[in-house]
Scaffold this active site. Sequence first.
Site, PDB file in Angstrom:
ATOM      1  N   CYS A 133       5.316  30.950  28.091  1.00  0.00           N
ATOM      2  CA  CYS A 133       6.244  29.854  28.391  1.00  0.00           C
ATOM      3  C   CYS A 133       7.547  30.411  28.932  1.00  0.00           C
ATOM      4  CB  CYS A 133       6.488  29.016  27.145  1.00  0.00           C
ATOM      5  SG  CYS A 133       7.062  29.955  25.730  1.00  0.00           S
ATOM      6  N   GLU A 140       7.676  21.944  21.929  1.00  0.00           N
ATOM      7  CA  GLU A 140       7.997  23.180  22.667  1.00  0.00           C
ATOM      8  C   GLU A 140       7.102  23.184  23.894  1.00  0.00           C
ATOM      9  OE1 GLU A 140      10.413  25.006  22.091  1.00  0.00           O
ATOM     10  OE2 GLU A 140      10.853  24.981  19.952  1.00  0.00           O
ATOM     11  N   GLY A 183       2.897  23.319  23.839  1.00  0.00           N
ATOM     12  CA  GLY A 183       1.923  23.186  24.916  1.00  0.00           C
ATOM     13  C   GLY A 183       2.628  22.773  26.187  1.00  0.00           C
ATOM     14  N   SER A 184       1.886  22.164  27.086  1.00  0.00           N
ATOM     15  CA  SER A 184       2.459  21.827  28.387  1.00  0.00           C
ATOM     16  C   SER A 184       3.348  20.579  28.289  1.00  0.00           C
ATOM     17  CB  SER A 184       1.336  21.586  29.384  1.00  0.00           C
ATOM     18  OG  SER A 184       0.590  20.465  28.967  1.00  0.00           O
ATOM     19  N   THR A 188       1.226  17.331  28.389  1.00  0.00           N
ATOM     20  CA  THR A 188       0.625  16.951  27.110  1.00  0.00           C
ATOM     21  C   THR A 188       1.709  16.525  26.119  1.00  0.00           C
ATOM     22  OG1 THR A 188      -1.089  18.598  27.532  1.00  0.00           O
ATOM     23  CG2 THR A 188      -1.028  17.662  25.337  1.00  0.00           C
TER      24      THR A 188
HETATM   25  P1  NAD Z   1      -1.873  22.134  26.589  1.00  0.00           P
HETATM   26  O1  NAD Z   1      -0.757  21.148  26.619  1.00  0.00           O
HETATM   27  O2  NAD Z   1      -3.011  21.943  27.504  1.00  0.00           O
HETATM   28  O3  NAD Z   1      -2.517  22.202  25.121  1.00  0.00           O
HETATM   29  C1  NAD Z   1      -1.750  22.474  23.979  1.00  0.00           C
HETATM   30  C2  NAD Z   1      -2.442  21.896  22.764  1.00  0.00           C
HETATM   31  O4  NAD Z   1      -2.459  20.472  22.853  1.00  0.00           O
HETATM   32  C3  NAD Z   1      -3.902  22.319  22.614  1.00  0.00           C
HETATM   33  O5  NAD Z   1      -4.160  22.542  21.234  1.00  0.00           O
HETATM   34  C4  NAD Z   1      -4.658  21.099  23.119  1.00  0.00           C
HETATM   35  O6  NAD Z   1      -5.960  20.977  22.582  1.00  0.00           O
HETATM   36  C5  NAD Z   1      -3.774  19.978  22.636  1.00  0.00           C
HETATM   37  N1  NAD Z   1      -3.898  18.721  23.359  1.00  0.00           N
HETATM   38  C6  NAD Z   1      -4.340  18.513  24.632  1.00  0.00           C
HETATM   39  N2  NAD Z   1      -4.273  17.200  24.947  1.00  0.00           N
HETATM   40  C7  NAD Z   1      -3.752  16.570  23.864  1.00  0.00           C
HETATM   41  C8  NAD Z   1      -3.397  15.231  23.587  1.00  0.00           C
HETATM   42  N3  NAD Z   1      -3.554  14.263  24.484  1.00  0.00           N
HETATM   43  N4  NAD Z   1      -2.854  14.944  22.380  1.00  0.00           N
HETATM   44  C9  NAD Z   1      -2.631  15.921  21.478  1.00  0.00           C
HETATM   45  N5  NAD Z   1      -2.951  17.210  21.672  1.00  0.00           N
HETATM   46  C10 NAD Z   1      -3.506  17.533  22.857  1.00  0.00           C
HETATM   47  O7  NAD Z   1      -1.168  23.552  26.776  1.00  0.00           O
HETATM   48  P2  NAD Z   1      -1.872  24.976  26.938  1.00  0.00           P
HETATM   49  O8  NAD Z   1      -2.491  25.011  28.314  1.00  0.00           O
HETATM   50  O9  NAD Z   1      -2.677  25.287  25.742  1.00  0.00           O
HETATM   51  O10 NAD Z   1      -0.595  25.949  26.918  1.00  0.00           O
HETATM   52  C11 NAD Z   1       0.130  26.271  28.063  1.00  0.00           C
HETATM   53  C12 NAD Z   1       1.408  25.454  28.139  1.00  0.00           C
HETATM   54  O11 NAD Z   1       2.147  25.581  26.946  1.00  0.00           O
HETATM   55  C13 NAD Z   1       2.346  25.937  29.246  1.00  0.00           C
HETATM   56  O12 NAD Z   1       2.925  24.834  29.896  1.00  0.00           O
HETATM   57  C14 NAD Z   1       3.411  26.702  28.479  1.00  0.00           C
HETATM   58  O13 NAD Z   1       4.644  26.816  29.159  1.00  0.00           O
HETATM   59  C15 NAD Z   1       3.504  25.910  27.226  1.00  0.00           C
HETATM   60  N6  NAD Z   1       4.056  26.730  26.146  1.00  0.00           N
HETATM   61  C16 NAD Z   1       5.293  26.429  25.652  1.00  0.00           C
HETATM   62  C17 NAD Z   1       5.858  27.210  24.668  1.00  0.00           C
HETATM   63  C18 NAD Z   1       7.213  26.910  24.096  1.00  0.00           C
HETATM   64  O14 NAD Z   1       7.500  27.386  23.014  1.00  0.00           O
HETATM   65  N7  NAD Z   1       8.048  26.118  24.746  1.00  0.00           N
HETATM   66  C19 NAD Z   1       5.147  28.293  24.166  1.00  0.00           C
HETATM   67  C20 NAD Z   1       3.875  28.568  24.675  1.00  0.00           C
HETATM   68  C21 NAD Z   1       3.339  27.765  25.656  1.00  0.00           C
END
Ligand code: NAD
Length: 486
Positions: free
Chosen positions: A286, A252, A230-231, A234
């Site tokens: 990503c 990641e 995720g981001s 987060t």
């Molecule tokens: P996000 O961080 O908003 O959410 C990711 C996941 O985390 C979701 O399932 C969400 O419900 C959960 N989440 C949110 N807040 C949380 C918390 N406080 N504690 C635990 N879990 C929580 O990310 P997104 O908007 O779904 O995805 C986009 C981001 O992911 C972009 O920054 C992208 O670059 C990154 N990404 C990284 C990779 C990689 O492999 N490095 C791959 C794909 C996406």
Amino acid sequence: MTVHTQPRVAVDAEFSMIIDGRPVTTPTTAPVFNPATKQVIAQVPVASQQNLDDAVAAAGAAFATWSTTPLENRQAAVAAIGDRLEAHAEEFLNLLTAEQGKPRAMAEWEVYGSIAWFREVAKQSLPEEILLDDTERRVISRNTPLGVVGAIVPWNFPILLAVWKIAPALVAGNTMIVKPSPFTPLCDLKLVEIVQDLLPPGVLSVVSGDDELGKWITSHPAIAKIAFTGSTETGKHVMRSAADTLKRLTLELGGNDPAIVLPDVNPAKVAPQIFWAAFQNNAQFCNAAKRIYIHDDIYDAVRDELVKYAETVVVGNGADEATQLGPVQNAQQYDKVSEYFADSLANGYRFAIGGHIDRTREGWFVPVTIVDNPPENSRLVVEEPFGPILPILRWSDEADVIARANDTVWGLGATVWGEDLEAIERIGRQLDAGTVWLNEVHQYSPHQVFGGHKQSGLGAENSLHGLAEYTNHQTITLNKQKGSVS
Ligand code: NAD
């Protein structure tokens, strides 16, 4: 650029969580939208803390037997999951397009990639190493599974990024609870549901809910590891929350991948490749090329070819066969991406193409937009828009462009493009990123390590390095000498 938004996709399945091998529904549900139409296509359960506790208890009980199940049987089960997904591929392709918005070709990349991942990871293992074995002593190094793992998945590749976690976790002998993104829970709920007969109850569960559920998972005392994609923001919350129980973590996170284009490229040939490096999956990737550094000598020619190519690309509903790029995945992301349009407009940056969002569109559509040489310190260059608005920038000095490429908190991926293979490798080796692609992009493999440098992550996925992250290291030493203890 052509824009289509028809036809709609009907999704009529029921969606339940799977806990201890059984479907579980909740009194409260949350809607899931088709981003191409903004229509609600399904309702999914919203897990309570009790639901999560039940899933953790079942996963903990299942761990005792799954971790001692012979490796070959665990590998066979993971390969069988791949076969099962293949048998349902058509369903998943439609579901993925409906909930995520991606067009058919990208959905195929993800679904068939996931099938290949299950099959390839099923061949992996971490054999014991005998470091010493003589008449006096034996020393063994081995890997043992961790226990219950929580998998937290984003919305851009909802199936593949869950599979990158499920396959190695199960092969290594762990049990797993998957939490999909609230924006794209459907494929993950279905995937876990359709493989239950291939696994003992509790080995693989799925719980749906909002971000609160993520927090409960990352702080749960009986969960040993969090595998998170995720981001970066987060990811930092996850790390803080996991600290109290010292959970293992694989993070990641986000990226701001530079692409460096050398002066010896053919602008017409390189432009489509750079276009897709940046805009594949509607730039919700990503590893999207997010800053394109083009050598001054060919800057105008490459920009013009990029624009010419972009004009041919069809943006629309992913369910329409002609569509090459879908909508932005959700309203929150649409608002975030809109900010970069507004900021670019307010600062008077020049749009080579795009720049105007038509807010009367049926779905969360944003036009392919290329911003012509904005300042290096603009938000668009420094931040991660995660949508189809791309800055292209001029460079003329090699050391300078390398410094600019590395001048970021992120370090996920990078690409270099040029005919001079020595030059692109020389530059590539100086880039601080987990994956550096030379004259190609987005080439992944279950046997190729993947992970971010700097704030793009912690640890790695894929390859035996990724598999090892689902284990503890253990050293066993034996003193063989008779009479040493009696
Ligand atoms: P996000 O961080 O908003 O959410 C990711 C996941 O985390 C979701 O399932 C969400 O419900 C959960 N989440 C949110 N807040 C949380 C918390 N406080 N504690 C635990 N879990 C929580 O990310 P997104 O908007 O779904 O995805 C986009 C981001 O992911 C972009 O920054 C992208 O670059 C990154 N990404 C990284 C990779 C990689 O492999 N490095 C791959 C794909 C996406």
